[in-house]
Design an enzyme around this catalytic site. Structure first.
Site, PDB file in Angstrom:
ATOM      1  N   ASP A  79      22.375  86.892 -88.483  1.00 59.91           N
ATOM      2  CA  ASP A  79      21.942  87.090 -89.858  1.00 59.91           C
ATOM      3  C   ASP A  79      22.046  88.552 -90.271  1.00 59.91           C
ATOM      4  O   ASP A  79      22.198  89.452 -89.440  1.00 59.91           O
ATOM      5  CB  ASP A  79      20.505  86.603 -90.047  1.00 59.91           C
ATOM      6  N   GLU A 107      16.809  87.118 -87.039  1.00 58.64           N
ATOM      7  CA  GLU A 107      16.245  88.345 -86.449  1.00 58.64           C
ATOM      8  C   GLU A 107      15.716  89.279 -87.523  1.00 58.64           C
ATOM      9  O   GLU A 107      14.720  89.975 -87.317  1.00 58.64           O
ATOM     10  CB  GLU A 107      17.326  89.052 -85.612  1.00 58.64           C
ATOM     11  N   GLU A 137      22.654  95.642 -80.585  1.00 54.85           N
ATOM     12  CA  GLU A 137      22.211  96.332 -81.800  1.00 54.85           C
ATOM     13  C   GLU A 137      22.908  97.692 -81.909  1.00 54.85           C
ATOM     14  O   GLU A 137      23.316  98.277 -80.893  1.00 54.85           O
ATOM     15  CB  GLU A 137      20.698  96.535 -81.779  1.00 54.85           C
TER      16      GLU A 137
END
Length: 393
Positions: free
Chosen positions: A87, A149, A178
């Site tokens: 997302d 998330e 990330e």
């Protein structure tokens, strides 16, 4: 454009991922399904001989996790997990120089919503894995793609109940991709967001005895919270963090309805970011314990409720094999960051986890988000080397 990737087809995959609107939001008018991203990843991973599981997230229609495995697991654990979320945050397209849902190249960068946070990581994983077609995997390689998330972390929470990553007697390791500018991150603070509701009794402001001011009580509640903040800063320190103590932010307050009416109800929302080794549950209990006498003194009702379940602080030991490998491969010492990730949920499954991925966190959640070209090949090389070390040897 294709020259920035090892395989020409990777750009098309990257473009497809960016083209899927998979915004997650606590506001229903912005929230979107992540199934288009999940289905695209499933197709590409199946073409690479992964066994793919698509796991719907209970009570979240249109949301799913994906777990794709290459190599035999046999229920014994081991191997490497490459993990990311599918997302993105919402955006303001009118403020972008180009369409946020179209992968656009300029200035040696790829622009688009999710390029660094973090659909780009999936594109680079696919680029790296392609070279291992036909290789003998002694330990499994697992690609994990999660939902939500950026809002509730419902996907990662569901994963802890879905048993799809259930380990065994062998250690399993994970990299959460990330954006860290390819620096290894082995610890981060947790986050909890809480709401304090004080209920008094409304009345005419000409006579304070006609009511009980929730706003007056909230003033004392805020004072006690600031005392708690000071105590936490005095008692807990971690030199690995730029801000070395826990932080508490009193973020918003709402109360009353008119100047000439005693305030009958008041609410305050705050966040608290705890250090590794601290417990969100213990902090909640401490806050409730210390605010109860304040409420009693003011003769008001007080409720403290989480705005979302929170994310626990995260730390992986410096001696972990995944930390040592990533420090060696990046020639960088592992660090700590203040932002939260899904790493604690993987850790809850017994997986030793590190946060490391392409792109800079400063570009995440921003207008004209981008992934710089110079992050691409080093990331592909790093992923390839980790696969060799944790899956082929």
């Amino acid at each position: 454009m294709a020259a920035q990737f090892r395989l020409p087809g990777t750009v098309e995959k990257f473009s497809t991922l960016i083209g899927h609107n998979s915004i997650s939001s606590v506001l229903p008018e912005y929230d979107q399904s992540n199934m288009a991203v999940i289905n695209s990843l499933a197709t590409w991973l199946e073409e690479l001989d992964f066994r793919v599981q698509i796991l719907p997230v209970e009570n979240h229609p249109g949301k799913a996790n994906l777990v794709a495995t290459l190599g035999e697991d046999h229920g014994q654990g081991g191997g490497l997990v490459l993990s990311g979320h599918t997302d993105t945050v919402p955006c303001n397209p009118e403020k972008w120089q180009s369409d946020p849902f179209t992968l656009t190249e300029r200035d040696n960068r790829f622009y688009g919503l999710g390029t660094c946070d973090m659909k780009g990581f999936f594109a680079l994983v696919l680029d790296a894995v392609e070279q291992f077609r036909g290789a003998e995997f002694k330990q499994p390689l697992i690609v994990l793609a999660t939902a939500d998330e950026e809002s509730s972390m419902s996907g990662a929470r569901a994963l802890t109940q879905q048993n799809a990553l259930k380990g065994g007697n062998k250690k399993r390791y994970a990299v959460v991709g990330e954006p860290t500018s390819l620096r290894p991150i082995r610890m981060h603070k947790g986050i909890m967001m809480e709401n304090v509701r004080v209920t008094g009794r409304a009345g005419h402001s000409s006579n304070p005895a006609l009511g009980i001011s929730a706003m007056d009580a909230m003033h004392s509640v805020m004072g006690e919270l600031m005392t708690i903040r000071k105590d936490l800063a005095a008692n807990f320190q971690n030199a690995h963090f730029a801000v070395q103590s826990p932080t508490m932010n009193l973020g918003c307050i709402h109360g009353g309805d008119n100047p000439n009416r005693i305030c009958g109800s008041c609410e305050l929302a705050f966040d608290l970011r705890a250090l590794p080794g601290m417990s969100n549950d213990d902090l909640r209990e401490e806050i409730r314990t210390r605010l109860t006498p304040v409420a009693q003194a003011h003769e008001v009702e007080l409720e403290v409720e989480p705005l979302f379940p929170g994310v626990n602080p995260f730390e992986t030991a410096e001696s972990s094999a995944i930390v040592k490998a990533c420090e060696r491969l990046t020639s960088a010492k592992s660090e700590a960051v203040a932002f939260a990730t899904e790493a604690p949920f993987l850790q809850e499954l017994g997986i030793e986890t590190l946060v490391l991925g392409p792109g800079n966190i400063d570009q995440a959640h921003q207008v004209d988000e981008y992934l710089a070209h110079d992050q691409i090949q080093p990331c592909v090389d790093l992923i390839s080397q980790l696969i060799k070390e944790f899956c082929l040897q």
